[in-house]
Write an enzyme that holds these catalytic residues in place. Structure first.
Site, PDB file in Angstrom:
ATOM      1  N   LYS A  52       0.838  -1.207   0.000  1.00 40.97           N
ATOM      2  CA  LYS A  52       0.000   0.000   0.000  1.00 40.97           C
ATOM      3  C   LYS A  52       0.874   1.258   0.000  1.00 40.97           C
ATOM      4  O   LYS A  52       0.616   2.206  -0.742  1.00 40.97           O
ATOM      5  CB  LYS A  52      -0.918   0.007   1.239  1.00 40.97           C
ATOM      6  CG  LYS A  52      -2.049  -1.011   1.161  1.00 40.97           C
ATOM      7  CD  LYS A  52      -2.819  -1.134   2.481  1.00 40.97           C
ATOM      8  CE  LYS A  52      -3.855  -2.249   2.395  1.00 40.97           C
ATOM      9  NZ  LYS A  52      -4.532  -2.511   3.679  1.00 40.97           N
ATOM     10  N   GLN A  96      -4.702  -0.849   9.999  1.00 41.87           N
ATOM     11  CA  GLN A  96      -4.562  -2.173   9.390  1.00 41.87           C
ATOM     12  C   GLN A  96      -5.075  -3.253  10.348  1.00 41.87           C
ATOM     13  O   GLN A  96      -4.711  -3.284  11.525  1.00 41.87           O
ATOM     14  CB  GLN A  96      -3.087  -2.427   9.028  1.00 41.87           C
ATOM     15  CG  GLN A  96      -2.835  -3.736   8.308  1.00 41.87           C
ATOM     16  CD  GLN A  96      -3.485  -3.825   6.926  1.00 41.87           C
ATOM     17  OE1 GLN A  96      -3.700  -2.813   6.261  1.00 41.87           O
ATOM     18  NE2 GLN A  96      -3.797  -5.019   6.485  1.00 41.87           N
ATOM     19  N   ASP A 119     -11.223   3.440   4.617  1.00 45.65           N
ATOM     20  CA  ASP A 119     -11.685   2.060   4.453  1.00 45.65           C
ATOM     21  C   ASP A 119     -13.212   1.964   4.384  1.00 45.65           C
ATOM     22  O   ASP A 119     -13.742   0.895   4.070  1.00 45.65           O
ATOM     23  CB  ASP A 119     -11.246   1.224   5.673  1.00 45.65           C
ATOM     24  CG  ASP A 119     -10.006   0.386   5.410  1.00 45.65           C
ATOM     25  OD1 ASP A 119      -9.863  -0.126   4.296  1.00 45.65           O
ATOM     26  OD2 ASP A 119      -9.208   0.226   6.351  1.00 45.65           O
TER      27      ASP A 119
HETATM   28  N1  GUN Z   1      -6.848  -6.242   6.618  1.00 48.05           N
HETATM   29  C1  GUN Z   1      -7.223  -7.018   5.583  1.00 48.05           C
HETATM   30  N2  GUN Z   1      -7.958  -6.315   4.707  1.00 48.05           N
HETATM   31  C2  GUN Z   1      -8.048  -5.068   5.200  1.00 48.05           C
HETATM   32  C3  GUN Z   1      -8.681  -3.872   4.723  1.00 48.05           C
HETATM   33  O1  GUN Z   1      -9.336  -3.816   3.676  1.00 48.05           O
HETATM   34  N3  GUN Z   1      -8.527  -2.778   5.523  1.00 48.05           N
HETATM   35  C4  GUN Z   1      -7.841  -2.814   6.685  1.00 48.05           C
HETATM   36  N4  GUN Z   1      -7.771  -1.696   7.403  1.00 48.05           N
HETATM   37  N5  GUN Z   1      -7.255  -3.898   7.142  1.00 48.05           N
HETATM   38  C5  GUN Z   1      -7.358  -5.012   6.395  1.00 48.05           C
END
Ligand code: GUN
Length: 286
Positions: A52, A96, A119
């Site tokens: 990311k 995360q 998100d």
């Molecule tokens: N962990 C796995 N997928 C995601 C996601 O889409 N967002 C976040 N914040 N954590 C994750």
């Protein structure tokens, strides 16, 4: 059979987004900024987060990774989120997941202010999504919808079966597809017989993380198959999905590979969401 090439589509969208961001930058405006918070050192999260951050930098989003030890005081994490909420130069905050076992994820996700909730996990954003209003949509569901659109696969009037009902993928995706006039069936852990629900589906979306639970006998001919699973095969050590790709592909009309299908779409959607929040913040401060 056509492969839904998420990697290629994400790369195209990446170029488009980079151009949009550089327009703002050329006008002398600040860059969009995304802050990623990681608590502990979950191995899979390490890989996702570094990706990311890399893509953010490539498209012109200023990104910052804040790492905390799993023993961080809960109050300290709250205070940090609050500080980020109040920082005018930050557009998106991503916590995360998963958090270490003794953290109640919900409490921290809800501490992120809705206007920076990149998100789309905040109750306010999810409530808007449920009712079909414009808002921040969760990255994986929106990435899947965008991928289908890129291949001109219309979901309106389609029978779509989702397997997996997580808050991150299954539940929001079900609501988003419903708002796009599809007919949705959502299977969960207690579903008696998943095949009963997949065998007539026009589109099957599997998000369970269970290797090869979708097999050729479970789908009708020419179904569209979307695989959200990402699992390391213990025997071959290769990444695989929920779908038994090699056999299912022969019967499907469109299918996502693992890797290179949904994963890259999630990451580019995160960048698109950050940019959308940035535009709102910039226009508000004018
Ligand atoms: N962990 C796995 N997928 C995601 C996601 O889409 N967002 C976040 N914040 N954590 C994750």
């Amino acid at each position: 059979m056509i492969i839904l090439d998420g990697k290629k589509v994400a790369s195209k969208r990446k170029k488009e987004l980079t151009a949009k961001i550089s327009k703002y930058h050329n006008k002398g405006l600040r860059k969009p900024k995304l802050v990623v918070i990681m608590v502990g050192n979950d191995h899979a999260s390490e890989v996702y987060v570094s990706h990311k951050i890399k893509v953010a930098n490539e498209v012109g989003i200023y990104s910052e990774l804040l790492r905390f030890d799993k023993d961080i005081k809960k109050e300290e994490l709250y205070n940090k989120i609050n500080e980020l909420n109040n920082d005018q130069n930050i557009d998106g905050i991503l916590l995360q997941l998963p958090l270490p076992i003794d953290f109640i994820e919900e409490d921290y996700l809800q501490a992120i202010t809705p206007s920076k909730d990149v998100d789309g996990f905040h109750y306010i954003n999810q409530g808007k999504m449920l009712q079909g209003y414009d808002t921040v949509y969760p990255c994986t569901p929106l990435g899947i919808i965008n991928l289908l659109e890129e291949y001109n696969i219309n979901v309106k009037n389609k029978d779509i079966t989702l397997i997996g009902t997580s808050n991150i993928v299954g539940k929001p995706l079900g609501m988003m597809l419903l708002n796009n006039q599809a007919t949705i069936t959502m299977c969960n852990k207690n579903t008696k017989n998943i095949k009963d629900h997949t065998i007539n589906a026009d589109i099957i979306i599997s998000a369970t993380g269970k290797q090869f639970i979708i097999t050729k006998d479970m789908i009708k001919k020419d179904a569209v198959i979307i695989d959200v699973g990402i699992i390391r095969d213990p025997v071959t050590n290769k990444l695989v999905g929920d779908v038994d790709f090699e056999s299912v592909k022969l019967k499907s009309s469109y299918i996502t590979p693992v890797p290179g299908g949904v994963g890259p779409m999630t990451v580019i959607t995160l960048m698109e969401n950050t940019f959308m929040l940035y535009e709102k913040h910039i226009n508000k401060s004018k």
